[in-house]
Scaffold this motif. Structure first.
Motif, mmCIF file in Angstrom:
data_model
loop_
_atom_site.group_PDB
_atom_site.id
_atom_site.type_symbol
_atom_site.label_atom_id
_atom_site.label_comp_id
_atom_site.label_asym_id
_atom_site.label_seq_id
_atom_site.Cartn_x
_atom_site.Cartn_y
_atom_site.Cartn_z
ATOM 1 N N SER B 19 0.840 -1.260 0.126
ATOM 2 C CA SER B 19 -0.089 0.065 0.046
ATOM 3 C C SER B 19 0.817 1.305 -0.069
ATOM 4 N N LEU B 21 3.721 1.379 -1.264
ATOM 5 C CA LEU B 21 4.185 1.436 -2.799
ATOM 6 C C LEU B 21 2.923 2.068 -3.779
ATOM 7 N N PHE B 22 1.641 1.524 -3.584
ATOM 8 C CA PHE B 22 0.595 2.024 -4.348
ATOM 9 C C PHE B 22 0.207 3.617 -4.000
ATOM 10 N N ILE B 23 0.568 4.023 -2.927
ATOM 11 C CA ILE B 23 0.314 5.395 -2.417
ATOM 12 C C ILE B 23 1.319 6.355 -3.488
ATOM 13 N N ILE B 25 3.008 5.652 -5.936
ATOM 14 C CA ILE B 25 2.756 5.492 -7.564
ATOM 15 C C ILE B 25 1.386 6.616 -7.928
ATOM 16 N N THR B 26 0.405 6.178 -7.389
ATOM 17 C CA THR B 26 -0.909 6.800 -7.765
ATOM 18 C C THR B 26 -1.194 8.259 -7.453
ATOM 19 N N SER B 27 -0.984 8.556 -6.154
ATOM 20 C CA SER B 27 -1.366 9.819 -5.606
ATOM 21 C C SER B 27 -0.582 10.983 -6.450
ATOM 22 N N GLN B 28 -1.211 11.945 -6.432
ATOM 23 C CA GLN B 28 -0.574 12.956 -7.466
ATOM 24 C C GLN B 28 -0.148 14.235 -6.306
ATOM 25 N N ASN B 29 -0.515 14.184 -5.058
ATOM 26 C CA ASN B 29 -0.022 15.009 -3.909
ATOM 27 C C ASN B 29 1.403 14.710 -3.468
ATOM 28 N N LYS B 32 1.550 13.642 0.121
ATOM 29 C CA LYS B 32 0.999 12.195 0.234
ATOM 30 C C LYS B 32 2.035 11.263 -0.341
#
Lengths: 187, 120
Positions: B19, B21-23, B25-29, B32
């Motif tokens: 999770s 790693l997921f944050i 890669i995907t979050s734009q801020n 974050k």
């Protein structure tokens, strides 16, 4: 047995906090949740007999890190709505990593197994000898400062370099680009 | 049932790591993303400390009552890693502040859009 149940609940709180960090968009809430996350981590470390680690995590991870984040977030605008890009490749990557790691942890020794390979080598000598050599009852201190003193020296060099980098980044104005969207920065 | 309790730490390590790693890669801020990095690191810390635990052991401070101690070596490694992790996130936050000073935004997709508009 009590230790296992407490451990189960604390780890579950950790997973729940992670989920809410993922879901939340407000930056100050994310910082507060990070503080909760590190404090729960400190509780987990106490439960797993790592009192020195818990002390450091509570002081450095939960204290200083949260203060630094609050100071940074105070200067930044409010977070935008959660826009998730690269969704498909990251899901594929995550699922494949989960599969590989699950296969690996299936072969690891169980939690608290006294015959795991990690407990059979260097450590028994550390526990037996360190008291008579250094006259300090805390084995972690003995290893940190004496057996592995060079590691700690390297760590201080890393922190010094990071502090230097932070100071250079925060005080320099030479990086500023003369562009039209510089005006949008709030004073 | 008890086997499940014994494996819970390893399982949580995998979920936390992925999770984080997921944050990232995907979050734009960017803030974050730094928090995601901290979660990634913390998962490894929890994993190491749970490897060091011995059932019925105590904290590795020598005394006359107990003679089973948890493994102190991973504790030392994690002590070093925690402090280095805080140094990493401090440097990351300084970079984010500098980015905000230059671009007026901390969202990655907006910054990319502005860059493209400026270059064309």
């Amino acid at each position: 047995m009590n230790f296992l149940i407490i451990n189960f609940f604390l780890i579950s709180i950790l997973l729940l906090t992670t989920f809410y960090i993922f879901k939340t968009t407000s930056l100050i809430s994310i910082v507060a949740l990070t503080g909760i996350f590190t404090l729960v981590c400190a509780a987990i470390y106490v439960n797993l007999d790592a009192v020195d680690v818990a002390f450091t995590e509570a002081a450095v991870g939960s204290g200083i890190s949260t203060i630094l984040m609050v100071m940074a977030v105070a200067k930044l605008p409010e977070g935008k709505k959660n826009q998730l890009l690269n969704l498909f490749p990251s899901i594929v990557l995550s699922v494949s990593i989960v599969i590989v790691l699950m296969l690996i942890i299936a072969n690891l020794p169980l939690l608290g197994d006294p015959n795991a390979p990690i407990h059979l080598h260097v450590t028994p000598e550390y526990i037996k000898e360190s008291k008579s050599i250094f006259h300090i009852p805390n084995v972690v201190t003995n290893i940190l400062a004496s057996y592995r003193g060079f590691d700690t020296l390297g760590e201080t060099i890393v922190i010094f370099t990071a502090g230097l980098g932070v100071i250079v980044l925060l005080t320099s104005n030479t990086l500023n680009r003369k562009t039209k969207f510089k005006k949008k920065v709030k004073k | 049932m008890t086997d499940f309790l014994y494996f819970w730490n390893h399982f949580a390590f995998v979920i936390l790591m992925v999770s984080g790693l997921f944050i990232i890669i995907t979050s734009q801020n960017y803030i974050k993303k730094i928090v995601g990095l901290a979660i990634f690191q913390t998962s490894v810390f929890v994993f190491f400390v749970s490897l060091a635990k011995i059932i019925d052991g105590t904290a590795p401070i020598l005394n006359s009552v107990n003679n089973v101690y948890s493994n102190p070596l991973p504790h030392v490694l994690i002590l070093t890693a925690i402090v280095v992790g805080v140094a990493t996130s401090a440097l990351g936050l300084a970079i984010v502040l500098q980015i905000y000073k230059n671009y007026g935004s901390v969202e990655e997709n907006e910054i990319k859009k502005e860059e493209l508009k400026e270059n064309s």
